[in-house]
Design a protein around this motif. Structure first.
Motif, PDB file in Angstrom:
ATOM      1  N   LEU A   1       0.832  -1.202   0.000  1.00  0.00           N
ATOM      2  CA  LEU A   1       0.000   0.000   0.000  1.00  0.00           C
ATOM      3  C   LEU A   1       0.866   1.251   0.000  1.00  0.00           C
ATOM      4  O   LEU A   1       0.625   2.178  -0.770  1.00  0.00           O
ATOM      5  CB  LEU A   1      -0.942   0.007   1.205  1.00  0.00           C
ATOM      6  N   THR A   2       1.874   1.294   0.850  1.00  0.00           N
ATOM      7  CA  THR A   2       2.704   2.501   0.943  1.00  0.00           C
ATOM      8  C   THR A   2       3.551   2.714  -0.312  1.00  0.00           C
ATOM      9  O   THR A   2       3.959   3.826  -0.593  1.00  0.00           O
ATOM     10  CB  THR A   2       3.598   2.482   2.196  1.00  0.00           C
ATOM     11  N   LYS A   3       3.784   1.653  -1.072  1.00  0.00           N
ATOM     12  CA  LYS A   3       4.482   1.810  -2.358  1.00  0.00           C
ATOM     13  C   LYS A   3       3.564   2.448  -3.391  1.00  0.00           C
ATOM     14  O   LYS A   3       4.002   3.227  -4.226  1.00  0.00           O
ATOM     15  CB  LYS A   3       4.974   0.454  -2.868  1.00  0.00           C
ATOM     16  N   LYS A   4       2.280   2.118  -3.337  1.00  0.00           N
ATOM     17  CA  LYS A   4       1.318   2.645  -4.301  1.00  0.00           C
ATOM     18  C   LYS A   4       0.803   4.026  -3.927  1.00  0.00           C
ATOM     19  O   LYS A   4       0.515   4.838  -4.797  1.00  0.00           O
ATOM     20  CB  LYS A   4       0.139   1.686  -4.454  1.00  0.00           C
ATOM     21  N   ARG A   5       0.634   4.255  -2.635  1.00  0.00           N
ATOM     22  CA  ARG A   5       0.092   5.534  -2.165  1.00  0.00           C
ATOM     23  C   ARG A   5       1.180   6.246  -1.376  1.00  0.00           C
ATOM     24  O   ARG A   5       1.198   6.235  -0.151  1.00  0.00           O
ATOM     25  CB  ARG A   5      -1.138   5.296  -1.277  1.00  0.00           C
ATOM     26  N   LYS A   6       2.096   6.877  -2.075  1.00  0.00           N
ATOM     27  CA  LYS A   6       3.292   7.450  -1.457  1.00  0.00           C
ATOM     28  C   LYS A   6       2.997   8.578  -0.477  1.00  0.00           C
ATOM     29  O   LYS A   6       3.774   8.833   0.416  1.00  0.00           O
ATOM     30  CB  LYS A   6       4.254   7.904  -2.535  1.00  0.00           C
ATOM     31  N   VAL A   7       1.881   9.255  -0.625  1.00  0.00           N
ATOM     32  CA  VAL A   7       1.533  10.356   0.277  1.00  0.00           C
ATOM     33  C   VAL A   7       0.866   9.842   1.553  1.00  0.00           C
ATOM     34  O   VAL A   7       0.838  10.511   2.573  1.00  0.00           O
ATOM     35  CB  VAL A   7       0.626  11.373  -0.452  1.00  0.00           C
ATOM     36  N   LEU A   8       0.357   8.626   1.510  1.00  0.00           N
ATOM     37  CA  LEU A   8      -0.349   8.048   2.652  1.00  0.00           C
ATOM     38  C   LEU A   8       0.633   7.621   3.738  1.00  0.00           C
ATOM     39  O   LEU A   8       1.562   6.862   3.495  1.00  0.00           O
ATOM     40  CB  LEU A   8      -1.179   6.840   2.193  1.00  0.00           C
ATOM     41  N   ARG A   9       0.392   8.098   4.935  1.00  0.00           N
ATOM     42  CA  ARG A   9       1.191   7.724   6.103  1.00  0.00           C
ATOM     43  C   ARG A   9       0.422   6.630   6.839  1.00  0.00           C
ATOM     44  O   ARG A   9      -0.726   6.840   7.239  1.00  0.00           O
ATOM     45  CB  ARG A   9       1.386   8.926   7.010  1.00  0.00           C
ATOM     46  N   VAL A  10       1.051   5.479   6.982  1.00  0.00           N
ATOM     47  CA  VAL A  10       0.426   4.364   7.690  1.00  0.00           C
ATOM     48  C   VAL A  10       1.153   4.183   9.017  1.00  0.00           C
ATOM     49  O   VAL A  10       2.346   3.913   9.037  1.00  0.00           O
ATOM     50  CB  VAL A  10       0.476   3.056   6.860  1.00  0.00           C
ATOM     51  N   ASP A  11       0.431   4.354  10.098  1.00  0.00           N
ATOM     52  CA  ASP A  11       1.020   4.251  11.432  1.00  0.00           C
ATOM     53  C   ASP A  11       0.604   2.932  12.059  1.00  0.00           C
ATOM     54  O   ASP A  11      -0.577   2.711  12.324  1.00  0.00           O
ATOM     55  CB  ASP A  11       0.554   5.417  12.297  1.00  0.00           C
ATOM     56  N   VAL A  12       1.573   2.064  12.242  1.00  0.00           N
ATOM     57  CA  VAL A  12       1.324   0.784  12.889  1.00  0.00           C
ATOM     58  C   VAL A  12       2.246   0.626  14.095  1.00  0.00           C
ATOM     59  O   VAL A  12       2.615  -0.476  14.464  1.00  0.00           O
ATOM     60  CB  VAL A  12       1.488  -0.408  11.905  1.00  0.00           C
ATOM     61  N   SER A  13       2.601   1.730  14.704  1.00  0.00           N
ATOM     62  CA  SER A  13       3.490   1.674  15.858  1.00  0.00           C
ATOM     63  C   SER A  13       2.865   0.822  16.955  1.00  0.00           C
ATOM     64  O   SER A  13       1.656   0.795  17.138  1.00  0.00           O
ATOM     65  CB  SER A  13       3.795   3.081  16.380  1.00  0.00           C
ATOM     66  N   ALA A  14       3.700   0.107  17.625  1.00  0.00           N
ATOM     67  CA  ALA A  14       3.300  -0.799  18.708  1.00  0.00           C
ATOM     68  C   ALA A  14       2.400  -1.907  18.214  1.00  0.00           C
ATOM     69  O   ALA A  14       1.654  -2.496  18.979  1.00  0.00           O
ATOM     70  CB  ALA A  14       2.654  -0.033  19.864  1.00  0.00           C
TER      71      ALA A  14
END
Length: 146
Positions: free
Chosen positions: A105-118
């Motif tokens: 997903l982050t490769k396709k949507r470069k502006v999208l920040r995905v937060d999966v911390s913890a």
């Protein structure tokens, strides 16, 4: 527990209605801790398909597994919610397939920040095992579209 589940379902349904109607009132949607499970994600994806206003979606602390992570990542990778710039999925349990979905997903949507911390990665260890609780952050800085 039943009361929390009812409250979560009520919040989820209200959010679906706002997202589906493409309302400007649904710019930042917080569904953290609403007891959302994988079977809810297909309805969420359907609502996101034609939404052009939502900027942030928080699904943290829900009972979403690799199946749900794959569904939400696939839907967003196919262009749903094109203005979405932040997706939070903190404190959920996933395996390698969920991680791959997020990476794709982050490769396709470069502006999208995905937060999966913890985020806790599921392994063969007991839930109390040191190897089971792997905390990491997979963040993609906001980048300008080229």
């Amino acid at each position: 527990m039943k009361q929390k589940r009812r409250e979560g379902e009520k919040a989820f349904n209200a959010a679906l209605k706002a997202i589906s109607s493409n309302s400007e009132d649904a710019l930042w949607v917080r569904l953290d801790g609403c007891m959302i499970e994988d079977h809810h994600i297909s309805r969420l994806c359907a609502a996101l398909e034609n939404n052009t206003h939502i900027l942030s979606l928080d699904l943290s602390g829900n009972q979403i597994t690799d199946e749900g992570v794959f569904q939400i990542c696939d839907c967003l990778a196919q262009g749903a919610a094109p203005d979405l710039i932040e997706l939070s999925m903190r404190n959920i349990m996933i395996e390698t397939d969920g991680e791959k979905s997020i990476t794709n997903l982050t490769k396709k949507r470069k502006v999208l920040r995905v937060d999966v911390s913890a985020m806790q990665k599921v392994s063969g260890e007991d839930a109390s095992g040191v190897d089971n609780a792997v905390s990491y952050t997979h963040l993609r800085a906001h980048e300008t579209r080229e």
